[in-house]
Design a protein around this motif. Structure first.
Motif, PDB file in Angstrom:
ATOM      1  N   LYS A 177     -12.015 -20.017 -31.010  1.00 33.02           N
ATOM      2  CA  LYS A 177     -11.639 -20.863 -32.147  1.00 33.02           C
ATOM      3  C   LYS A 177     -12.209 -22.271 -32.049  1.00 33.02           C
ATOM      4  CE  LYS A 177      -7.224 -18.418 -32.631  1.00 33.02           C
ATOM      5  NZ  LYS A 177      -5.760 -18.561 -32.632  1.00 33.02           N
ATOM      6  N   PHE A 178     -13.007 -22.519 -31.004  1.00 32.19           N
ATOM      7  CA  PHE A 178     -13.431 -23.893 -30.762  1.00 32.19           C
ATOM      8  C   PHE A 178     -14.390 -24.397 -31.838  1.00 32.19           C
ATOM      9  CE2 PHE A 178     -16.364 -26.967 -28.842  1.00 32.19           C
ATOM     10  CZ  PHE A 178     -15.459 -27.912 -28.392  1.00 32.19           C
ATOM     11  N   GLU A 179     -15.340 -23.573 -32.236  1.00 36.17           N
ATOM     12  CA  GLU A 179     -16.347 -24.031 -33.195  1.00 36.17           C
ATOM     13  C   GLU A 179     -15.731 -24.330 -34.557  1.00 36.17           C
ATOM     14  OE1 GLU A 179     -19.417 -21.132 -33.215  1.00 36.17           O
ATOM     15  OE2 GLU A 179     -20.167 -21.694 -31.221  1.00 36.17           O
ATOM     16  N   ASN A 180     -14.722 -23.542 -34.968  1.00 37.61           N
ATOM     17  CA  ASN A 180     -14.038 -23.835 -36.237  1.00 37.61           C
ATOM     18  C   ASN A 180     -13.271 -25.155 -36.157  1.00 37.61           C
ATOM     19  OD1 ASN A 180     -14.956 -21.458 -37.339  1.00 37.61           O
ATOM     20  ND2 ASN A 180     -13.163 -20.282 -36.686  1.00 37.61           N
ATOM     21  N   LYS A 181     -12.598 -25.383 -35.007  1.00 41.08           N
ATOM     22  CA  LYS A 181     -11.857 -26.634 -34.846  1.00 41.08           C
ATOM     23  C   LYS A 181     -12.799 -27.822 -34.716  1.00 41.08           C
ATOM     24  CE  LYS A 181      -7.432 -25.212 -33.025  1.00 41.08           C
ATOM     25  NZ  LYS A 181      -6.343 -25.597 -32.130  1.00 41.08           N
ATOM     26  N   MET A 182     -13.963 -27.588 -34.119  1.00 42.20           N
ATOM     27  CA  MET A 182     -14.930 -28.671 -33.952  1.00 42.20           C
ATOM     28  C   MET A 182     -15.398 -29.190 -35.301  1.00 42.20           C
ATOM     29  SD  MET A 182     -16.270 -30.200 -31.337  1.00 42.20           S
ATOM     30  CE  MET A 182     -17.290 -31.661 -31.389  1.00 42.20           C
ATOM     31  N   ALA A 183     -15.507 -28.311 -36.282  1.00 33.03           N
ATOM     32  CA  ALA A 183     -15.965 -28.723 -37.605  1.00 33.03           C
ATOM     33  C   ALA A 183     -14.877 -29.448 -38.387  1.00 33.03           C
ATOM     34  CB  ALA A 183     -16.443 -27.496 -38.391  1.00 33.03           C
ATOM     35  N   LYS A 184     -13.607 -29.263 -37.995  1.00 35.52           N
ATOM     36  CA  LYS A 184     -12.513 -29.823 -38.786  1.00 35.52           C
ATOM     37  C   LYS A 184     -11.839 -31.028 -38.130  1.00 35.52           C
ATOM     38  CE  LYS A 184     -11.386 -25.325 -40.818  1.00 35.52           C
ATOM     39  NZ  LYS A 184     -10.351 -24.270 -40.947  1.00 35.52           N
ATOM     40  N   SER A 185     -11.393 -30.871 -36.874  1.00 43.27           N
ATOM     41  CA  SER A 185     -10.474 -31.876 -36.333  1.00 43.27           C
ATOM     42  C   SER A 185     -10.803 -32.328 -34.914  1.00 43.27           C
ATOM     43  CB  SER A 185      -9.046 -31.331 -36.355  1.00 43.27           C
ATOM     44  OG  SER A 185      -8.950 -30.131 -35.620  1.00 43.27           O
ATOM     45  N   LEU A 186     -12.035 -32.081 -34.433  1.00 43.81           N
ATOM     46  CA  LEU A 186     -12.397 -32.490 -33.083  1.00 43.81           C
ATOM     47  C   LEU A 186     -13.644 -33.361 -33.115  1.00 43.81           C
ATOM     48  CD1 LEU A 186     -11.970 -29.149 -31.092  1.00 43.81           C
ATOM     49  CD2 LEU A 186     -10.326 -31.001 -31.300  1.00 43.81           C
ATOM     50  N   ILE A 187     -13.701 -34.335 -32.208  1.00 40.54           N
ATOM     51  CA  ILE A 187     -14.900 -35.145 -32.047  1.00 40.54           C
ATOM     52  C   ILE A 187     -15.295 -35.131 -30.571  1.00 40.54           C
ATOM     53  CG2 ILE A 187     -14.483 -36.639 -34.031  1.00 40.54           C
ATOM     54  CD1 ILE A 187     -13.421 -38.746 -32.109  1.00 40.54           C
ATOM     55  N   LEU A 188     -16.598 -35.233 -30.313  1.00 38.68           N
ATOM     56  CA  LEU A 188     -17.096 -35.176 -28.939  1.00 38.68           C
ATOM     57  C   LEU A 188     -16.686 -36.423 -28.165  1.00 38.68           C
ATOM     58  CD1 LEU A 188     -20.713 -33.815 -29.482  1.00 38.68           C
ATOM     59  CD2 LEU A 188     -18.760 -32.570 -28.584  1.00 38.68           C
ATOM     60  N   ASP A 189     -16.361 -36.211 -26.886  1.00 41.64           N
ATOM     61  CA  ASP A 189     -16.012 -37.313 -25.990  1.00 41.64           C
ATOM     62  C   ASP A 189     -16.480 -36.947 -24.589  1.00 41.64           C
ATOM     63  OD1 ASP A 189     -14.953 -39.635 -24.953  1.00 41.64           O
ATOM     64  OD2 ASP A 189     -12.982 -38.751 -24.622  1.00 41.64           O
ATOM     65  N   SER A 190     -17.780 -37.154 -24.315  1.00 37.19           N
ATOM     66  CA  SER A 190     -18.393 -36.842 -23.026  1.00 37.19           C
ATOM     67  C   SER A 190     -18.201 -35.355 -22.704  1.00 37.19           C
ATOM     68  CB  SER A 190     -17.808 -37.737 -21.933  1.00 37.19           C
ATOM     69  OG  SER A 190     -18.464 -37.503 -20.713  1.00 37.19           O
ATOM     70  N   CYS A 191     -17.575 -35.004 -21.557  1.00 33.53           N
ATOM     71  CA  CYS A 191     -17.405 -33.601 -21.188  1.00 33.53           C
ATOM     72  C   CYS A 191     -16.135 -33.013 -21.799  1.00 33.53           C
ATOM     73  CB  CYS A 191     -17.381 -33.432 -19.675  1.00 33.53           C
ATOM     74  SG  CYS A 191     -16.035 -34.297 -18.871  1.00 33.53           S
ATOM     75  N   GLY A 192     -15.448 -33.741 -22.647  1.00 35.89           N
ATOM     76  CA  GLY A 192     -14.246 -33.266 -23.335  1.00 35.89           C
ATOM     77  C   GLY A 192     -14.328 -33.554 -24.828  1.00 35.89           C
ATOM     78  N   VAL A 193     -13.215 -33.361 -25.504  1.00 40.20           N
ATOM     79  CA  VAL A 193     -13.140 -33.630 -26.940  1.00 40.20           C
ATOM     80  C   VAL A 193     -11.850 -34.380 -27.243  1.00 40.20           C
ATOM     81  CG1 VAL A 193     -14.541 -31.676 -27.717  1.00 40.20           C
ATOM     82  CG2 VAL A 193     -12.107 -31.353 -27.309  1.00 40.20           C
ATOM     83  N   LYS A 194     -11.814 -35.029 -28.387  1.00 36.60           N
ATOM     84  CA  LYS A 194     -10.623 -35.697 -28.878  1.00 36.60           C
ATOM     85  C   LYS A 194     -10.138 -34.989 -30.132  1.00 36.60           C
ATOM     86  CE  LYS A 194     -11.293 -40.389 -27.131  1.00 36.60           C
ATOM     87  NZ  LYS A 194     -11.490 -41.813 -27.518  1.00 36.60           N
ATOM     88  N   TYR A 195      -8.843 -34.786 -30.192  1.00 39.29           N
ATOM     89  CA  TYR A 195      -8.241 -34.120 -31.354  1.00 39.29           C
ATOM     90  C   TYR A 195      -7.809 -35.172 -32.375  1.00 39.29           C
ATOM     91  CZ  TYR A 195      -4.881 -31.465 -34.128  1.00 39.29           C
ATOM     92  OH  TYR A 195      -4.194 -30.891 -35.159  1.00 39.29           O
ATOM     93  N   ILE A 196      -8.259 -35.025 -33.588  1.00 35.78           N
ATOM     94  CA  ILE A 196      -7.905 -35.943 -34.681  1.00 35.78           C
ATOM     95  C   ILE A 196      -6.946 -35.215 -35.613  1.00 35.78           C
ATOM     96  CG2 ILE A 196      -8.775 -37.422 -36.523  1.00 35.78           C
ATOM     97  CD1 ILE A 196      -9.712 -38.196 -33.729  1.00 35.78           C
ATOM     98  N   PRO A 197      -5.651 -35.561 -35.617  1.00 35.55           N
ATOM     99  CA  PRO A 197      -4.701 -34.853 -36.474  1.00 35.55           C
ATOM    100  C   PRO A 197      -4.872 -35.246 -37.953  1.00 35.55           C
ATOM    101  CG  PRO A 197      -3.619 -36.637 -35.334  1.00 35.55           C
ATOM    102  CD  PRO A 197      -5.019 -36.602 -34.798  1.00 35.55           C
ATOM    103  N   ASN A 198      -4.244 -34.461 -38.817  1.00 42.01           N
ATOM    104  CA  ASN A 198      -4.334 -34.725 -40.254  1.00 42.01           C
ATOM    105  C   ASN A 198      -3.450 -35.864 -40.696  1.00 42.01           C
ATOM    106  OD1 ASN A 198      -6.164 -32.638 -40.659  1.00 42.01           O
ATOM    107  ND2 ASN A 198      -4.528 -31.105 -40.801  1.00 42.01           N
ATOM    108  N   ARG A 199      -2.384 -36.117 -39.945  1.00 42.27           N
ATOM    109  CA  ARG A 199      -1.483 -37.199 -40.330  1.00 42.27           C
ATOM    110  C   ARG A 199      -1.836 -38.476 -39.575  1.00 42.27           C
ATOM    111  NH1 ARG A 199       1.780 -33.640 -37.224  1.00 42.27           N
ATOM    112  NH2 ARG A 199       2.442 -34.563 -35.245  1.00 42.27           N
TER     113      ARG A 199
END
Length: 204
Positions: A177-199
């Protein structure tokens, strides 16, 4: 002189025993560098992740350093120096006490045996039941990751388990499910990612 046997040291089963003002004279950990390989690789470049988990004993800082060197040597030979990222997950802060015994002639007249056997601070170790070494790379290097972790097992006491993670790299999101979430609510952060919620604030 080599390391002492495991049964010569105190076994940690409850609260950890760190270095403090009443526990002085603790030697430094042998391991100094905790990340090897391509440390700045982005999260989409190393989707596969493997872990080695300690089940029983408490590994010392010497064992962690030996495992890191062994894994790095094999992965550089098989995948190239920029084809992987090795991370030692645990920092050795637990102080192990050793009841030092003399082995010279007439030692029984000079020492007290098991009287006052709590001992003195000897080395440092880590707690059990956690992922100790993690390795991130591409999917086509899966066999090399498994072989490297199998070689790492010989550097630790007791029994270990090797896990090939279902997550994407070092993130907490499932790989399917990572690629779907990457297009919607995730941004790259070096070797990890940051989750951006809708609210949240309207300006964001």
């Amino acid at each position: 002189m080599g390391c002492r046997l495991a049964h010569c040291c105190q076994y940690c089963k409850n609260k950890l025993y760190p270095k403090s003002h009443f526990c002085r004279g603790v030697s430094d950990a042998k391991i100094r560098i905790f990340d090897l390989g391509r440390k700045k690789a982005k999260v989409d470049e190393s989707p596969l992740c493997g872990h080695i988990v300690m089940d029983e004993d408490q590994p010392s800082s010497e064992a962690l350093e030996a495992a890191q060197i062994c894994a790095n040597k094999y992965m550089v030979k098989s995948c190239g120096k920029d084809g992987f990222h090795i991370g030692v997950r645990l920092h050795p802060f637990h102080v192990v006490h050793i009841n030092k015994m003399w082995s010279c002639a007439g030692a029984d007249r000079l020492q007290t045996g098991m009287r006052g056997a709590f001992g003195k601070p000897g080395t440092v170790a880590v707690h059990r039941g956690q992922a100790m070494v993690s390795m991130g790379t591409n999917f086509h290097n899966k066999e090399h990751v498994t072989e490297a972790l199998c070689r790492v097992k010989f550097k630790f006491p007791g029994r270990q388990k090797i896990h090939i993670s279902k997550k994407w790299g070092f993130t907490e999101f499932n790989a399917d499910k990572f690629e779907n979430k990457m297009a919607k609510s995730l941004i790259l952060d070096s070797c990890g990612v940051k989750y951006i919620p809708n609210r949240g604030p309207l300006d964001k």
